[in-house]
Enzyme design. Structure first.
Site, mmCIF file in Angstrom:
data_model
loop_
_atom_site.group_PDB
_atom_site.id
_atom_site.type_symbol
_atom_site.label_atom_id
_atom_site.label_comp_id
_atom_site.label_asym_id
_atom_site.label_seq_id
_atom_site.Cartn_x
_atom_site.Cartn_y
_atom_site.Cartn_z
ATOM 1 N N TYR A 1 1.035 -0.706 -0.571
ATOM 2 C CA TYR A 1 0.020 -0.120 0.325
ATOM 3 C C TYR A 1 0.701 1.257 -0.076
ATOM 4 C CZ TYR A 1 -3.368 -3.106 1.780
ATOM 5 O OH TYR A 1 -4.553 -4.561 0.997
ATOM 6 N N ASN B 1 -12.488 -0.148 -4.955
ATOM 7 C CA ASN B 1 -12.234 -0.929 -6.667
ATOM 8 C C ASN B 1 -12.917 -1.471 -7.725
ATOM 9 O OD1 ASN B 1 -11.780 -1.382 -9.789
ATOM 10 N ND2 ASN B 1 -9.582 -2.985 -8.778
ATOM 11 N N GLU C 1 -0.689 -16.030 -10.837
ATOM 12 C CA GLU C 1 -0.188 -15.298 -11.480
ATOM 13 C C GLU C 1 1.314 -16.053 -11.194
ATOM 14 O OE1 GLU C 1 -0.855 -10.944 -10.546
ATOM 15 O OE2 GLU C 1 -2.589 -11.248 -11.443
ATOM 16 N N CYS D 1 -6.027 -4.903 -8.546
ATOM 17 C CA CYS D 1 -5.951 -4.370 -6.571
ATOM 18 C C CYS D 1 -5.649 -6.054 -5.798
ATOM 19 C CB CYS D 1 -7.112 -4.222 -6.056
ATOM 20 S SG CYS D 1 -8.981 -5.118 -5.902
ATOM 21 N N HIS D 2 -5.254 -7.195 -6.089
ATOM 22 C CA HIS D 2 -5.210 -8.147 -5.846
ATOM 23 C C HIS D 2 -4.467 -8.337 -5.248
ATOM 24 C CE1 HIS D 2 -5.194 -9.352 -9.955
ATOM 25 N NE2 HIS D 2 -4.394 -9.743 -9.402
#
Length: 152
Positions: A91, A114, A149, A122-123
């Site tokens: 953050y 979001n 990912e 945002c993950h």
């Protein structure tokens, strides 16, 4: 505004679009706008790109997006778009990227608002100690997205 509900490996997702761009990608039941349930070329394009993402075949999205939010939220969401597939930022990293290093909590609140999940990633934002923190879809979903990912 049109929306349609698509099946994904992460459950049913509602994808909404105006005439020019995707405005929402949210789990079924979370969309709170006045819209007509009907697929469009844009919602179908977003669903196809998300399907490729879930299969590990897509790293970036090309579907046009237009999230509705405050100027601050949009600044945060634009910064999130610069976090590459398979990487995470804190953050504070995002706060620094938008030019306000003390805005860590505000960045977290913008993430929480979001409206275009996954496409605006945002993950990929984690706590300062590397901990998974807050995600509207739950920490289990956040973990699974990050694993998807890192294993693609």
């Amino acid at each position: 505004m049109l929306y349609y509900i698509y099946d994904t490996p992460f459950g049913k997702m509602t994808i909404a679009a105006d005439a020019t761009a995707i405005t929402h990608v949210l789990p079924e039941g979370k969309l709170n706008i006045d819209a007509r349930r009907e697929a469009s070329s844009l919602t179908d394009m977003a669903a196809a790109e998300l399907s490729e993402y879930f299969e590990g075949k897509r790293l970036d999205f090309s579907v046009p997006i237009n999230p509705c939010g405050t100027e601050f939220q949009k600044k945060v969401w634009n910064a999130l778009l610069n976090v590459p597939f398979g990487e995470t930022k804190t953050y504070k990293d995002i706060a620094v990227a938008i030019g306000n290093e003390k805005a860590c909590r505000a960045v977290g609140m913008a993430n929480n608002k979001n409206p275009i999940w996954i496409i605006i990633p945002c993950h990929r934002i984690i706590g300062a100690g590397g901990n998974l923190t807050g995600y509207g879809g739950g920490l289990d979903m956040k973990q699974k997205l990050l694993e998807l990912e890192t294993h693609s």
